[in-house]
Design a protein around this motif. Structure first.
Motif, mmCIF file in Angstrom:
data_model
loop_
_atom_site.group_PDB
_atom_site.id
_atom_site.type_symbol
_atom_site.label_atom_id
_atom_site.label_comp_id
_atom_site.label_asym_id
_atom_site.label_seq_id
_atom_site.Cartn_x
_atom_site.Cartn_y
_atom_site.Cartn_z
ATOM 1 N N HIS A 188 0.860 -1.143 -0.163
ATOM 2 C CA HIS A 188 -0.007 -0.116 0.045
ATOM 3 C C HIS A 188 0.838 1.160 0.050
ATOM 4 C CE1 HIS A 188 -3.710 -2.072 0.412
ATOM 5 N NE2 HIS A 188 -3.391 -2.870 1.418
ATOM 6 N N ASN A 189 2.199 1.191 0.315
ATOM 7 C CA ASN A 189 3.016 2.222 0.365
ATOM 8 C C ASN A 189 3.915 2.552 -0.774
ATOM 9 O OD1 ASN A 189 5.370 3.888 1.033
ATOM 10 N ND2 ASN A 189 5.185 3.253 3.113
ATOM 11 N N TRP A 190 3.614 3.643 -1.437
ATOM 12 C CA TRP A 190 3.865 4.120 -2.869
ATOM 13 C C TRP A 190 5.708 4.011 -2.801
ATOM 14 C CZ3 TRP A 190 7.329 8.000 -4.597
ATOM 15 C CH2 TRP A 190 7.336 8.294 -5.797
ATOM 16 N N LEU A 191 6.207 4.318 -1.947
ATOM 17 C CA LEU A 191 7.722 4.179 -1.881
ATOM 18 C C LEU A 191 8.059 2.955 -1.805
ATOM 19 C CD1 LEU A 191 9.057 6.750 1.020
ATOM 20 C CD2 LEU A 191 9.662 6.608 -1.574
ATOM 21 N N ILE A 192 7.545 1.795 -1.283
ATOM 22 C CA ILE A 192 8.009 0.498 -1.313
ATOM 23 C C ILE A 192 7.699 -0.150 -2.640
ATOM 24 C CG2 ILE A 192 7.498 -1.844 -0.558
ATOM 25 C CD1 ILE A 192 6.987 -0.771 2.322
ATOM 26 N N LEU A 245 10.298 1.173 -5.165
ATOM 27 C CA LEU A 245 11.491 0.667 -4.874
ATOM 28 C C LEU A 245 11.566 -0.771 -5.466
ATOM 29 C CD1 LEU A 245 12.499 1.710 -1.260
ATOM 30 C CD2 LEU A 245 13.737 2.425 -3.161
ATOM 31 N N GLU A 296 14.151 -3.824 -12.184
ATOM 32 C CA GLU A 296 14.666 -3.032 -13.664
ATOM 33 C C GLU A 296 16.149 -2.907 -13.460
ATOM 34 O OE1 GLU A 296 12.941 -3.310 -15.949
ATOM 35 O OE2 GLU A 296 11.076 -3.239 -15.519
ATOM 36 N N ARG A 309 18.036 -6.726 -13.047
ATOM 37 C CA ARG A 309 17.934 -7.826 -14.228
ATOM 38 C C ARG A 309 18.573 -7.462 -15.613
ATOM 39 N NH1 ARG A 309 11.740 -8.455 -16.218
ATOM 40 N NH2 ARG A 309 11.434 -6.551 -16.939
ATOM 41 N N ASN A 310 18.786 -6.131 -15.752
ATOM 42 C CA ASN A 310 19.202 -5.659 -16.899
ATOM 43 C C ASN A 310 20.610 -5.455 -16.898
ATOM 44 O OD1 ASN A 310 16.807 -5.497 -18.733
ATOM 45 N ND2 ASN A 310 16.126 -3.719 -17.353
ATOM 46 N N TYR A 362 20.791 -11.135 -8.567
ATOM 47 C CA TYR A 362 20.319 -11.271 -9.974
ATOM 48 C C TYR A 362 19.051 -12.075 -10.116
ATOM 49 C CZ TYR A 362 21.055 -12.057 -15.153
ATOM 50 O OH TYR A 362 20.974 -12.120 -16.529
ATOM 51 N N PHE A 407 14.429 -11.593 -11.005
ATOM 52 C CA PHE A 407 13.834 -12.320 -12.243
ATOM 53 C C PHE A 407 12.610 -13.171 -11.266
ATOM 54 C CE2 PHE A 407 17.506 -11.766 -14.682
ATOM 55 C CZ PHE A 407 16.968 -11.593 -15.764
ATOM 56 N N SER A 431 -1.785 -12.253 -12.451
ATOM 57 C CA SER A 431 -2.304 -13.060 -13.463
ATOM 58 C C SER A 431 -3.792 -13.356 -12.730
ATOM 59 C CB SER A 431 -1.419 -14.329 -13.843
ATOM 60 O OG SER A 431 -1.563 -15.276 -12.679
ATOM 61 N N HIS A 446 -9.113 -10.110 -11.096
ATOM 62 C CA HIS A 446 -9.595 -9.237 -10.140
ATOM 63 C C HIS A 446 -10.928 -9.516 -9.588
ATOM 64 C CE1 HIS A 446 -9.530 -5.915 -7.467
ATOM 65 N NE2 HIS A 446 -10.568 -5.437 -8.177
ATOM 66 N N ASN A 455 -0.999 7.037 0.054
ATOM 67 C CA ASN A 455 -0.142 6.214 -0.396
ATOM 68 C C ASN A 455 0.998 6.031 0.358
ATOM 69 O OD1 ASN A 455 -0.921 5.142 -3.359
ATOM 70 N ND2 ASN A 455 -1.213 7.608 -3.290
ATOM 71 N N ASN A 499 2.780 1.589 7.797
ATOM 72 C CA ASN A 499 2.806 2.264 6.327
ATOM 73 C C ASN A 499 3.933 3.506 6.839
ATOM 74 O OD1 ASN A 499 2.708 1.229 4.215
ATOM 75 N ND2 ASN A 499 0.497 1.939 3.918
ATOM 76 N N LYS A 517 23.182 -9.856 -22.921
ATOM 77 C CA LYS A 517 23.969 -9.769 -21.428
ATOM 78 C C LYS A 517 25.069 -11.011 -21.581
ATOM 79 C CE LYS A 517 20.105 -9.857 -19.182
ATOM 80 N NZ LYS A 517 19.356 -10.130 -18.012
ATOM 81 N N TRP A 567 22.401 -1.444 -19.268
ATOM 82 C CA TRP A 567 21.283 -1.035 -18.627
ATOM 83 C C TRP A 567 20.479 -0.284 -19.696
ATOM 84 C CZ3 TRP A 567 18.200 2.706 -17.383
ATOM 85 C CH2 TRP A 567 16.720 2.464 -16.781
ATOM 86 N N CYS A 615 19.307 -2.842 -22.548
ATOM 87 C CA CYS A 615 18.346 -4.023 -22.283
ATOM 88 C C CYS A 615 17.273 -3.569 -21.604
ATOM 89 C CB CYS A 615 19.056 -4.925 -21.102
ATOM 90 S SG CYS A 615 20.696 -5.556 -21.575
#
Lengths: 391, 352
Positions: free
Chosen positions: A114-118, A121, A127, A130-131, A269, A273, A284, A287, B12, B19, B286, B329, B332
């Motif tokens: 529910h926390n936007w920051l978490i 993060l 992102e 994994r890149n 790493y 994933f 998936s 709702h 939020n 929270n 990679k 980065w 990818c």
């Protein structure tokens, strides 16, 4: 007048005959290809004076290995170096799989916080990690972080029990004393009993509809029972702490920096994933499932446990399978920083010393195939458990 | 109040006590680290100069990156010949971008052959000895451009090869099927590093005596076969997504096997497997960094060489790794953004 049936195709247009012809051509082509390769290989090996066969496994290795889980020194055989490498590979794979799963599930669940920051993060973590190529991450941890740690005398420490310096991580070791077997037995009994409780509770719920607090009962059984026996037996476990002697710590468990860097990067790493897989799995679940669960009065916790997680697992399980397999395969990157896994020891040093390229490469490949198969079999069992059962 | 910034923050960031604690905790950590990081990255960083002596401030020494940038991108390729690398990169880029803006007929008739020719044309240009340019041995090829070329050349060949393997796996001919399954499972089941080692220590044994196969060529072969195994698996998923009716309709029109496969099935398979193809390509890209282990001068080994250079005191690991990480980065992440936009376009199912 006996005419030939016009619709009868010419023999080479008959699909059945065609298939046979194609396959004969394929076999001939492949046969020739392999004949070429094998005859070339034999000529080349004779020219270089390489003997084929597995006799080399019995001769003395004559080199030391940085880290070994079994007693090993330079007088042991090449066969032993294979076992040492194999065990080191298994060690780092298991550490990687356990921690990557934990990190992955935390990140995946954090995505729905529910926390936007978490939430943000979690996305940033996935992102970023994994890149970026795994090898680069290993180098970063090994060369840029772990090798810049202070020396033994200035070690970073955590409560005089855990020490971290440029030579490695030092952890206290668990030492068994008289009576410890009873505590271990209590632990095993606790686990067995918890299965029985779970089974009995389900039977009872099916029959009467009454629920039994399985979770709390089992926590008491698995943790409480050994703890009680631990004190009853007069605390038969002790901790051996690492102590600074001369220039380094001794006693306790030593984790070499190579292992730390490799396990850390594999965890981070692969965790990214798995986190993505968990996110995809939870997303998936349509709702409507949540709405339906709410409308029959389920609590949020129950919805998560009984409705969302079981359905999400169906998506997550096959991805976990392939992620675990690639983690084991990626552990071969150990060779870049010199962690003595199967690849470094066997394909690296042993191959260099003996020149038995074909035997060694095939033995190593066979090992990774077997690992893949074991993971596949285990994960397929798990998959079957979570798969949709139509009654 | 249900809208506006205060309401947003209340919903939020501070919706409950746990929270709020989490928010404060995270903000405290960020406030602790971000200023120092920014300072190191930008404010106290050394931006201009040519040698180690110009790095006087406490921050990052970007001078190091600048001084090595040619090595990072082009390896040891001769400076006066670098236009050839740029030309090949330009060709690659124009074919990729061009194929998105032409009609379907031109794309299949002209751009597909162009794609397939591209690796060979690039080798001609980069090597140069066959077309009258200054010959440049593959020993001098390197840097990030080599990563790009190897990945692109491998996927271009692996595209059709993987498709043939995938067709073989679906074939009713038992022999063709088992050979394809064997190939696919072999190249997917073995660590790519083992394949590279196989390429460098075993492949030379397979050729007739005296043939000296170029190191990069062997790497290309290995990467292509590895990629073909993964692509075949991606195509298999695509085949499974095509409704049976499509095959039956093509059969009832009297199309031959290859007409059916190439005109009806392949376009649909490509469409549904595009996100997975891109994901596989990201993985391949990679993995080109693993080549440093077998002594190919791709960007990571160039970085390691630069880091151990004595003129630079060997102490710029953070800058070097950060720079390389940023390059990988960008490529990818860019590809995963494209992939998810395709996925969104294809996904019309109703979601929350």
């Amino acid at each position: 007048m006996a005419t030939k049936n016009l619709s009868e195709p010419v023999f080479y247009n008959n699909p059945g005959i065609r298939a046979v012809i194609y396959q004969i051509l394929l076999v001939l082509g492949l046969g020739y290809f392999f004949y070429l390769i094998i005859s070339n290989t034999i000529t080349n090996m004779e020219a270089r004076g390489i003997k084929s066969g597995f006799e080399f496994l019995g001769s003395t290795a004559g080199f030391d290995i940085l880290m070994s889980l079994i007693p090993y020194d330079a007088t042991h055989t090449y066969g032993k170096t294979f076992v040492v490498g194999l065990l080191n590979t298994i060690l780092v794979s298991i550490i990687g799989i356990i921690f990557a799963t934990i990190v992955g599930f935390i990140i995946g669940v954090a995505h729905f916080s529910h926390n936007w920051l978490i939430r943000k993060l979690a996305v940033i973590y996935i992102e970023i990690f994994r890149n970026i190529p795994l090898l680069l991450q290993i180098f970063f941890w090994y060369f840029a972080v772990l090798s810049t740690l202070p020396g033994a005398r200035q070690s970073l420490s955590l409560g005089e029990a855990v020490f971290l310096n440029v030579r490695g991580l030092y952890l206290p070791n668990l030492v068994r004393e008289d009576g410890s077997a009873v505590v271990i037995a209590a632990f095993i009994i606790g686990i067995l009993a918890s299965f029985i409780v779970k089974h009995w509770a389900r039977k009872r719920q099916e029959k009467t509809g009454q629920q039994f607090p399985v979770f709390y009962t089992n926590i008491v059984l698995i943790i409480g029972l050994p703890v009680v026996t631990f004190f009853a037996m007069g605390m038969p476990f002790g901790l051996e702490y690492p102590v600074l002697r001369g220039f380094n710590y001794s006693g306790g468990i030593t984790v070499i920096p190579e292992l730390m860097a490799l396990a850390l990067s594999l965890t981070i790493y692969t965790g990214a994933f798995i986190g993505e897989a968990v996110r995809a799995g939870v997303q998936s679940v349509p709702h409507g499932q949540t709405e339906a669960a709410r409308s029959i009065g389920m609590k949020e916790k129950q919805i998560m446990k009984l409705i969302i997680v079981p359905q999400a697992m169906r998506v997550i399980a096959p991805i976990l399978n392939s992620e675990y397999q690639s983690l084991v395969k990626n552990s071969t990157l150990a060779t870049a920083i010199g962690y003595p896994d199967l690849f470094t020891v066997f394909v690296g040093t042993t191959l260099n010393q003996t020149g038995q390229a074909i035997e060694i490469v095939f033995m190593t490949m066979a090992v990774y195939f077997v690992f893949n198969m074991i993971i596949s079999v285990v994960m397929n069992l798990f998959n079957k458990k979570v798969a949709l059962v139509s009654k | 109040m249900t809208t506006g910034i205060v309401a947003w923050m209340k919903n939020n960031l501070f919706s409950s006590i746990p929270n709020t604690i989490a928010t404060v905790f995270i903000l405290a950590i960020l406030a602790n680290f971000i200023p120092g990081l920014l300072d190191w990255l930008f404010f106290s960083a050394n931006w201009s100069g040519e040698t180690q002596d110009d790095c006087v401030k406490d921050g990052a020494c970007w001078v190091f990156i600048q001084a090595w940038s040619q090595q990072f991108f082009y390896g040891s390729y001769p400076t006066e010949e670098i236009w050839r690398i740029n030309l090949c990169l330009g060709l690659l880029l124009s074919v990729v971008i061009g194929s998105n803006f032409v009609s379907k007929t031109i794309r299949t008739k002209i751009f597909v052959p162009l794609f397939l020719l591209l690796p060979f044309v690039s080798i001609l240009i980069l090597n140069g000895s066959w077309i009258g340019l200054e010959p440049v041995s593959t020993d001098y090829w390197g840097g990030f451009s080599l990563n790009i070329f190897l990945a692109a050349a491998s996927i271009i060949v692996a595209f059709p090869l993987g498709f043939i393997w995938a067709l073989g796996r679906r074939s009713t001919m038992p022999l063709a099927k088992s050979i394809s399954v064997l190939l696919i499972e072999f190249f997917r089941g073995v660590p790519v590093l083992a394949l590279f080692f196989m390429g460098s220590v075993m492949l030379p044994l397979f050729f007739t005596e005296g043939t000296n196969v170029d190191k990069l060529l062997r790497v290309w072969i290995v990467l292509t076969l590895f990629m073909a195994g993964y692509m075949a698996e991606v195509y298999r998923g695509g085949f499974n997504a095509i409704p049976q009716g499509q095959y039956e309709a093509a059969d009832s029109l009297g199309l031959s096997y290859w007409q059916k496969t190439l005109l009806i099935i392949l376009p649909q398979v490509l469409k549904v497997s595009m996100p997975n193809i891109l994901a596989t390509f990201v993985m391949l890209f990679k993995n080109t960094s693993f080549l440093m282990i077998i002594g190919i001068f791709e960007i990571l080994s160039t970085t390691q060489a630069a880091l151990s250079n004595s003129y630079w005191l060997g102490g710029h690991a953070n800058e070097g790794y950060l720079f390389v990480a940023m390059l990988f980065w960008t490529v990818c992440f860019g590809m995963s953004v494209i992939s998810s936009s395709i996925e969104r376009k294809l996904n019309t199912e109703h979601r929350k």
